[in-house]
Scaffold this motif. Structure first.
Motif, short mmCIF file in Angstrom:
data_model
loop_
_atom_site.label_atom_id
_atom_site.label_comp_id
_atom_site.label_asym_id
_atom_site.label_seq_id
_atom_site.Cartn_x
_atom_site.Cartn_y
_atom_site.Cartn_z
N HIS A 1 42.07 48.83 43.65
CA HIS A 1 42.03 47.77 44.67
C HIS A 1 41.70 48.37 46.02
O HIS A 1 40.86 47.87 46.76
CB HIS A 1 43.40 47.08 44.75
CG HIS A 1 43.65 46.08 43.67
ND1 HIS A 1 42.79 45.05 43.40
CD2 HIS A 1 44.67 45.98 42.79
CE1 HIS A 1 43.28 44.34 42.39
NE2 HIS A 1 44.42 44.87 42.00
N LEU B 1 38.14 49.64 46.28
CA LEU B 1 37.19 48.52 46.40
C LEU B 1 37.21 47.96 47.81
O LEU B 1 36.16 47.72 48.42
CB LEU B 1 37.53 47.42 45.39
CG LEU B 1 36.98 47.62 43.99
CD1 LEU B 1 37.58 46.60 43.05
CD2 LEU B 1 35.48 47.48 44.00
N GLN B 2 38.43 47.77 48.33
CA GLN B 2 38.55 47.22 49.68
C GLN B 2 37.86 48.15 50.68
O GLN B 2 37.09 47.70 51.53
CB GLN B 2 40.04 47.07 50.02
CG GLN B 2 40.28 46.48 51.38
CD GLN B 2 41.72 46.70 51.81
OE1 GLN B 2 42.54 47.26 51.08
NE2 GLN B 2 42.05 46.25 52.99
N PRO C 1 43.53 41.89 37.71
CA PRO C 1 43.67 40.77 38.66
C PRO C 1 43.14 39.45 38.13
O PRO C 1 43.45 38.39 38.67
CB PRO C 1 42.86 41.23 39.89
CG PRO C 1 41.92 42.24 39.35
CD PRO C 1 42.59 42.90 38.20
N PHE C 2 42.34 39.50 37.07
CA PHE C 2 41.79 38.26 36.52
C PHE C 2 42.56 37.79 35.30
O PHE C 2 42.04 37.00 34.51
CB PHE C 2 40.33 38.49 36.11
CG PHE C 2 39.46 38.93 37.25
CD1 PHE C 2 39.01 40.23 37.33
CD2 PHE C 2 39.12 38.05 38.25
CE1 PHE C 2 38.21 40.64 38.39
CE2 PHE C 2 38.33 38.45 39.31
CZ PHE C 2 37.88 39.74 39.39
N PHE D 1 34.89 34.00 36.53
CA PHE D 1 34.84 34.02 37.99
C PHE D 1 34.82 32.62 38.59
O PHE D 1 35.02 32.44 39.78
CB PHE D 1 33.59 34.78 38.46
CG PHE D 1 33.63 36.25 38.14
CD1 PHE D 1 32.45 36.95 37.94
CD2 PHE D 1 34.82 36.94 38.05
CE1 PHE D 1 32.48 38.30 37.66
CE2 PHE D 1 34.86 38.29 37.77
CZ PHE D 1 33.68 38.98 37.57
N LEU E 1 33.76 32.53 45.41
CA LEU E 1 33.46 33.90 45.80
C LEU E 1 34.59 34.48 46.64
O LEU E 1 34.95 35.66 46.50
CB LEU E 1 32.14 33.95 46.56
CG LEU E 1 30.90 33.68 45.71
CD1 LEU E 1 29.66 33.63 46.57
CD2 LEU E 1 30.75 34.77 44.65
N LEU F 1 37.34 35.39 44.41
CA LEU F 1 36.95 36.55 43.63
C LEU F 1 37.16 37.84 44.42
O LEU F 1 37.74 38.81 43.95
CB LEU F 1 35.47 36.40 43.23
CG LEU F 1 34.80 37.58 42.56
CD1 LEU F 1 35.51 37.94 41.28
CD2 LEU F 1 33.36 37.24 42.25
N VAL F 2 36.69 37.84 45.68
CA VAL F 2 36.82 39.04 46.49
C VAL F 2 38.29 39.35 46.76
O VAL F 2 38.71 40.51 46.74
CB VAL F 2 36.04 38.89 47.81
CG1 VAL F 2 36.33 40.03 48.75
CG2 VAL F 2 34.56 38.82 47.53
N CYS G 1 40.76 38.72 44.80
CA CYS G 1 41.30 39.32 43.58
C CYS G 1 40.95 40.80 43.52
O CYS G 1 41.75 41.62 43.09
CB CYS G 1 40.70 38.64 42.34
SG CYS G 1 41.61 37.20 41.84
N LEU G 2 39.73 41.12 43.96
CA LEU G 2 39.30 42.51 43.85
C LEU G 2 40.04 43.43 44.80
O LEU G 2 40.35 44.56 44.46
CB LEU G 2 37.79 42.61 44.16
CG LEU G 2 36.84 42.13 43.08
CD1 LEU G 2 35.43 42.25 43.58
CD2 LEU G 2 37.01 42.98 41.83
N THR G 3 40.29 42.94 46.02
CA THR G 3 40.88 43.85 47.00
C THR G 3 42.39 43.94 46.88
O THR G 3 43.00 44.78 47.49
CB THR G 3 40.53 43.44 48.43
OG1 THR G 3 40.97 42.10 48.63
CG2 THR G 3 39.05 43.53 48.66
#
Lengths: 618, 192
Positions: free
Chosen positions: A225, A228-229, B68-69, B116, B129, B132-133, B135-137
């Motif tokens: 995480h 990526l951030q 996260p998904f 997504f 979107l 989604l972002v 979730c990624l961070t």
């Protein structure tokens, strides 16, 4: 399911069999890999570090492992070709004897060398002092060049040419290091090249394919995480910066360029200041420690301090330099990635050049022909009857001091800091916070140590053994520091890029090590009082002498290779081959560009068609 | 041992049917059965093929725990009529098949699009979107991008992938963009 059914029905029997057999082959290969991981040194430790702290820090530890192996192999090389024959002959195994050839045509004065190896009753303290400064009892051991005052070893009826072996072993370990580093960096270089090429859809790739669904460990997930951030944020920042740079007016550009030139001048001045202080300190240390040794006066601890003065000044310069550079670079307004690279290059330069300055000042002392002391032997024989041992001792001291600093800093700085942060909740201390594991600083530290080892091995053949033990202990020390006092970095670093960078800096260190060694071997007259090269003008002379003993045909071939008639066409051919490869690389780059343009055109075509379809549907 | 025991619990014709319909090999199906039945309480393990496992149990699997998904995955692959996102064994196999090594990139991108698509409306719009972002961070306030950065990022994504410039990404645009992405095949993978 229906779509899958349709898909798999289309596959023929043959293709199914191929698929299953390739899957079982993959499984077998992964099993073999799993077994072989037990054999590699520290595989488990490095794997666990990767899981907890990320691939950037893991690359530091695998770099450390690489250096341990390299030093071990260099030690085996030097030991078996140089030290072992002497040990065999000293104990008379295999009917071996040592041959001493007394030097001819050399003045008496040059050959006087009486190292004060401890005789009789001495205080224990003297042993300790000798251990740290490489003098006294240590000077006459096989650790230093002076021990190898042997011209040949007779093993039964074979004559083992020790001087030649010494020189060739030196060249061999340098060549081995060079080839090994180049081989390792070749993989990283290709990855770097691919990565650097501006990716087509970097944002979409990072967002849609960014998350690795194989991650099962919550720690690794947290790391992912964060990375990526960080990646997304840096990319966005760089894009904004690029826009800003493109929009700069002429006046701003002028201002920034003049500021950069000014700061570079300041950096240059600081470097000159550092080098000058190293020079003065080395000269001071050599003059004063020499006097005390010869007169055997008391105040031994002050003497030890004086002897370690060059090492201390170098370490101080290596510590202050990076602080100043990282402060100054903020004013130069570069992109973040370039800032990091430039600061690192400057720090690398300080570290490696300071070793060079130390050696230069040593040589100026050795060749100091103040009152005509050099004429008989070519060097200052009064103060340095065996100057190679002295250089070896300086390298030895540098290495020991480096080791002490690496052990002392965690003990006296990191652990107390961690204790303060965890037990004292005062705001000021929390502001300091826990330190991150600074990868570049640590890497520069070990590259500095490795350069010392490379230079010093010629003067002190057992130095690689000390380096191996040193790096072995450093691995565990750093691992303990990492686990107990560091928090994971807020800015995760891409592993492939950093790996390649470490190897490039190591290569720079190796090439810088060639220079002092080359000068010592080929230019400065070897000492006539000790060492295997007593009977030669310079250490390099062993090789022409040996060639003269070969049959005439071989001699002619070898001399022919060294002559202009061969060298010039050889050089031209090499140039032609190089130009060919450069042209090939350029052609490939052009092809990649063309393909990329084609891709863009394709998507535009698709866009056009989709628009036509949507229009037709309305 | 356990492998042989569970093999007798899946009838052979069912096993070969699963092999036909999914991208999984026989061992992978048996391993999946073993892991699936471990999620059930002891009494229900006999009829594992026909029971549904509640979502909370599925999320205890290590492969999904850190993902996260995880909620989207359960939602997309669940065929439960009550909408509680519980998964049967066949749903579980479906999921593993899509995420396996041998699934085609078409299948993967199709399901990635569905995962997504947070609001299930068939297109990826700005809100999707953004989620989604995030979730990624990662969860937590300090790990989110600022609104200006988010705006810039979504702008860049739409520039790269939105071909018909309607402000959303539909399935064919998504599949087009993902087919050009070098990392997709290796990251969209779960191995038990």
């Amino acid at each position: 399911r229906a779509s899958q059914q349709a898909d798999t029905e289309r596959l023929s029997r043959w293709k199914k069999w191929r698929r299953t057999s390739s899957k079982s082959l993959k499984k077998a290969l992964s099993e073999v890999k799993g077994l072989s991981s037990y054999l590699v040194l520290w595989q488990r430790d490095i794997h666990s570090i990767e899981g907890k702290f990320g691939t950037g820090i893991q690359s530091y530890f695998s770099f450390l492992r690489f250096l341990v192996l390299l030093n071990f192999i260099i030690f085996i090389l030097m030991f078996s070709f140089v030290t072992l024959p002497i040990i065999i002959s000293k104990y008379g195994i295999f009917n071996s004897t040592i041959a001493y050839i007394s030097p001819k045509n050399i003045e008496e004065n040059c050959t006087i060398y009486e190292p004060s190896g401890n005789k009789g009753l001495v205080y224990f303290y003297t042993y300790l002092k000798d251990l740290f400064s490489g003098t006294g009892f240590l000077e006459v051991t096989s650790l230093f060049y002076g021990y190898y005052t042997i011209d040949a070893v007779w093993i039964s009826i074979m004559r083992y040419n020790l001087p030649l072996a010494y020189l060739l072993a030196t060249f061999a370990y340098l060549a081995l290091s060079l080839l090994w580093i180049i081989k390792r960096s070749a993989e990283g270089f290709m990855q770097n090249l691919v990565h650097d090429a501006d990716p087509f859809q970097s944002y979409c790739n990072k967002v849609f394919a960014g998350w690795d669904f194989c991650i099962t460990d919550p720690n690794a997930a947290r790391l992912k995480h964060r990375s990526l951030q960080y990646e997304l944020q840096t990319d966005l920042e760089e894009e904004k910066l690029k826009q800003k740079i493109a929009e700069r007016t002429m006046k701003e550009k002028l201002r920034i360029y003049s500021l950069r030139i000014f700061i570079n001048i300041i950096v240059f001045a600081i470097l000159l200041g550092c080098f000058y202080s190293i020079y003065r300190v080395t000269v001071f240390s050599q003059e004063n420690s020499n006097v005390s040794i010869r007169n055997d006066t008391g105040t031994d601890s002050a003497n030890l301090l004086v002897q370690y003065l060059p090492s201390m000044v170098i370490t101080l310069a290596n510590f202050i330099g990076p602080l100043i550079f990282s402060f100054l670079i903020r004013f130069e307004d570069y992109t973040p990635a370039f800032e990091i690279k430039l600061t690192l290059m400057r720090c690398v330069f300080v570290r490696l050049a300071s070793i060079g300055v130390l050696l230069l000042s040593l040589w100026s002392q050795i060749s100091d022909c103040g009152t005509d002391k050099c004429k008989p032997c070519g060097y200052n024989y009064k103060l340095y009857p065996c100057w190679e041992s002295d250089v070896g001792q300086e390298m030895y001291k540098l290495m020991i001091f480096d080791f002490i600093v690496i052990l002392a800093v965690p003990l006296f700085v990191d652990f107390p800091r961690k204790l303060l942060v965890t037990h004292c909740s005062c705001k000021l201390i929390q502001l300091f916070g826990q330190q991150e594991f600074g990868i570049s600083d640590n890497v520069l530290e070990i590259i500095y140590g490795q350069t010392i080892c490379w230079i010093g091995t010629f003067f002190s053949p057992l130095l690689p053994a000390i380096a191996t033990i040193k790096y072995f202990i450093i691995f565990y020390v750093k691992k303990i520091i990492l686990i107990h006092t560091r928090k994971p970095a807020a800015r995760p670093i891409r592993a492939s890029g950093s790996n390649f960078f470490f190897l490039v800096v190591l290569l720079i260190g190796l090439i810088l090590a060639f220079i002092p060694l080359g000068i010592s071997i080929a230019r400065i007259p070897s000492s006539k009082a000790c060492g295997p090269f007593r009977n030669f003008n310079t250490s390099w002379e062993v090789i022409p002498d040996t060639i003269l003993e070969f049959p005439t045909v071989v001699q002619q071939i070898l001399f022919g290779m060294a002559s202009e008639a061969f060298a010039v066409p050889f050089f031209m051919i090499i140039c032609i081959i190089m130009f060919y490869f450069i042209a090939l690389a350029r052609a490939h780059k052009q092809v990649v560009e063309q393909l990329r343009e084609q891709l863009v055109l394709e998507s535009r075509d698709k866009m056009f068609l989709i628009r036509k379809i949507t229009e037709a549907q309305r | 041992g356990a492998m042989g025991g569970s093999a007798s619990l899946i009838p052979q014709d069912l096993l070969s049917e699963y092999q036909e319909l999914t991208f999984l090999s026989k061992q992978e199906i048996l391993l999946a059965y073993k892991r699936f039945s471990e999620l059930l309480p002891k009494e229900e393990r006999e009829s594992a093929c026909s029971t549904r496992v509640p979502k909370s149990q599925i999320l205890t699997l290590p492969e999904l725990r850190a993902n996260p998904f995880q909620h989207r995955i359960c939602h997309v692959f669940s065929t439960s009529e009550t909408g509680d996102d519980s998964m049967s064994f066949e749903d579980f196999l479906d999921m593993l098949s899509v995420f396996s090594d041998s699934a085609t990139s078409d299948i993967k991108s199709h399901y990635a699009f569905r995962i997504f698509d947070f609001d299930d409306d068939g297109t990826l719009d700005r809100k999707d979107l953004e989620q989604l972002v995030n979730c990624l961070t990662g969860q937590g306030e300090e790990s989110r991008l600022s609104s200006a950065e988010m705006e810039q990022l979504i702008q860049n994504i739409l520039e790269e992938s939105d071909i018909d410039k309607d402000g959303t990404i539909n399935i064919s645009e998504f599949q087009h963009v993902v087919s050009r992405s070098p990392d997709f095949a290796s990251s969209f993978k779960i191995v038990l």
